[in-house]
Design a protein around this motif. Structure first.
Motif, PDB file in Angstrom:
ATOM      1  N   TRP A 149     -19.569 -70.829 -18.122  1.00 26.37           N
ATOM      2  CA  TRP A 149     -18.756 -69.543 -17.739  1.00 26.37           C
ATOM      3  C   TRP A 149     -19.151 -69.100 -16.511  1.00 26.37           C
ATOM      4  CZ3 TRP A 149     -20.058 -66.892 -23.144  1.00 26.37           C
ATOM      5  CH2 TRP A 149     -19.162 -67.389 -23.965  1.00 26.37           C
ATOM      6  N   ARG A 150     -18.487 -68.384 -15.855  1.00 23.89           N
ATOM      7  CA  ARG A 150     -18.848 -67.909 -14.694  1.00 23.89           C
ATOM      8  C   ARG A 150     -18.371 -66.456 -14.821  1.00 23.89           C
ATOM      9  NH1 ARG A 150     -16.431 -70.556 -10.214  1.00 23.89           N
ATOM     10  NH2 ARG A 150     -17.812 -72.090 -10.639  1.00 23.89           N
ATOM     11  N   GLN A 168     -10.907 -79.665 -19.524  1.00 23.35           N
ATOM     12  CA  GLN A 168      -9.478 -78.599 -19.157  1.00 23.35           C
ATOM     13  C   GLN A 168      -9.025 -78.078 -20.343  1.00 23.35           C
ATOM     14  OE1 GLN A 168      -8.444 -77.162 -16.313  1.00 23.35           O
ATOM     15  NE2 GLN A 168      -6.961 -76.042 -17.559  1.00 23.35           N
ATOM     16  N   GLY A 227     -19.471 -77.104 -12.071  1.00 23.39           N
ATOM     17  CA  GLY A 227     -19.200 -75.708 -11.369  1.00 23.39           C
ATOM     18  C   GLY A 227     -17.796 -75.601 -10.968  1.00 23.39           C
ATOM     19  N   ARG A 228     -16.916 -76.646 -11.158  1.00 21.89           N
ATOM     20  CA  ARG A 228     -15.781 -76.727 -10.759  1.00 21.89           C
ATOM     21  C   ARG A 228     -14.696 -75.815 -11.664  1.00 21.89           C
ATOM     22  NH1 ARG A 228     -12.211 -81.146 -11.788  1.00 21.89           N
ATOM     23  NH2 ARG A 228     -10.010 -80.377 -11.463  1.00 21.89           N
ATOM     24  N   ASN A 229     -13.996 -74.927 -11.097  1.00 18.78           N
ATOM     25  CA  ASN A 229     -13.153 -74.258 -11.958  1.00 18.78           C
ATOM     26  C   ASN A 229     -12.009 -74.847 -12.432  1.00 18.78           C
ATOM     27  OD1 ASN A 229     -11.465 -71.947 -12.869  1.00 18.78           O
ATOM     28  ND2 ASN A 229     -11.727 -70.640 -11.135  1.00 18.78           N
ATOM     29  N   THR A 230     -11.892 -74.468 -14.121  1.00 22.96           N
ATOM     30  CA  THR A 230     -10.861 -75.072 -14.700  1.00 22.96           C
ATOM     31  C   THR A 230      -9.460 -74.378 -14.604  1.00 22.96           C
ATOM     32  OG1 THR A 230     -11.372 -74.020 -16.814  1.00 22.96           O
ATOM     33  CG2 THR A 230     -12.495 -75.974 -16.516  1.00 22.96           C
ATOM     34  N   THR A 277     -14.543 -66.710 -16.233  1.00 23.18           N
ATOM     35  CA  THR A 277     -14.000 -68.055 -15.864  1.00 23.18           C
ATOM     36  C   THR A 277     -14.670 -69.148 -16.424  1.00 23.18           C
ATOM     37  OG1 THR A 277     -13.575 -66.794 -13.684  1.00 23.18           O
ATOM     38  CG2 THR A 277     -13.203 -69.183 -13.863  1.00 23.18           C
ATOM     39  N   CYS A 298     -15.665 -72.824 -16.377  1.00 17.72           N
ATOM     40  CA  CYS A 298     -15.762 -74.173 -15.262  1.00 17.72           C
ATOM     41  C   CYS A 298     -16.197 -75.310 -16.066  1.00 17.72           C
ATOM     42  CB  CYS A 298     -17.024 -73.593 -14.532  1.00 17.72           C
ATOM     43  SG  CYS A 298     -16.536 -72.217 -13.624  1.00 17.72           S
ATOM     44  N   GLU A 299     -16.110 -76.308 -15.260  1.00 12.59           N
ATOM     45  CA  GLU A 299     -16.836 -77.633 -15.645  1.00 12.59           C
ATOM     46  C   GLU A 299     -18.256 -77.510 -15.531  1.00 12.59           C
ATOM     47  OE1 GLU A 299     -14.896 -80.732 -13.682  1.00 12.59           O
ATOM     48  OE2 GLU A 299     -12.911 -80.243 -14.632  1.00 12.59           O
TER      49      GLU A 299
END
Length: 160
Positions: free
Chosen positions: A108-109, A39, A139-142, A133, A135-136
């Motif tokens: 990044w996404r 994060q 794939g989890r959004n930060t 965006t 991400c970790e």
């Protein structure tokens, strides 16, 4: 036979020097053991990316020179995601290209399927606009994101 004077305690200077040495060693040990969370890394990367893109837009307007922006997102988890910028026009020879790399722990996404963008200084526009965006690796959004609008405006959003 005379004996030398025996010391009963350390002097204030010796105590202060000893404390300084202990504090320095413990601070160095703490910094090596402390790791930043994904994060925190994502937040810093998005701030740095915003500054890099903002700087490129300002230079493009000052130089009256457009640029192409390409986003690369390798599937290899050890390879960082990165952007390249290629100047168009008369300044392309002096600064042919630039690169911004994300931290290897930050992925990044992008919205949409487009990975190539064009900034035109004449109209101060980016085509197409995009949201990137952070991400970790899983794939989890930060919650950290950067939006570059069609009008060339950068907006940074954070979940905190």
């Amino acid at each position: 036979m005379t004996r030398g004077r025996r010391r009963k305690a350390f002097s204030l200077t010796e105590v202060l020097i000893g404390m300084a040495v202990v504090l320095t060693l413990s601070a160095g040990l703490f910094n090596t053991l402390r790791t930043e969370s994904v994060q925190e890394l994502a937040k810093r990367d998005m701030d740095n990316l915003r500054q890099w893109l903002d700087s490129a837009i300002v230079r493009a307007d000052r130089w009256r020179c457009s640029f192409y922006l390409s986003v690369y997102m390798p599937s290899n988890l050890s390879a960082p995601h990165f952007m390249t910028l290629r100047w168009l026009g008369r300044h392309s020879g002096s600064a042919a290209g630039e690169k911004f790399s994300a931290n290897t722990k930050v992925r990044w996404r992008l919205n949409g399927t487009c990975r190539n963008f064009t900034y035109r200084w004449q109209t101060h526009t980016v085509t197409p606009a995009f949201v990137i965006t952070a991400c970790e690796a899983s794939g989890r959004n930060t919650g950290e994101a950067l939006t570059l609008s069609l009008r060339g405006l950068l907006r940074r959003t954070s979940s905190q």
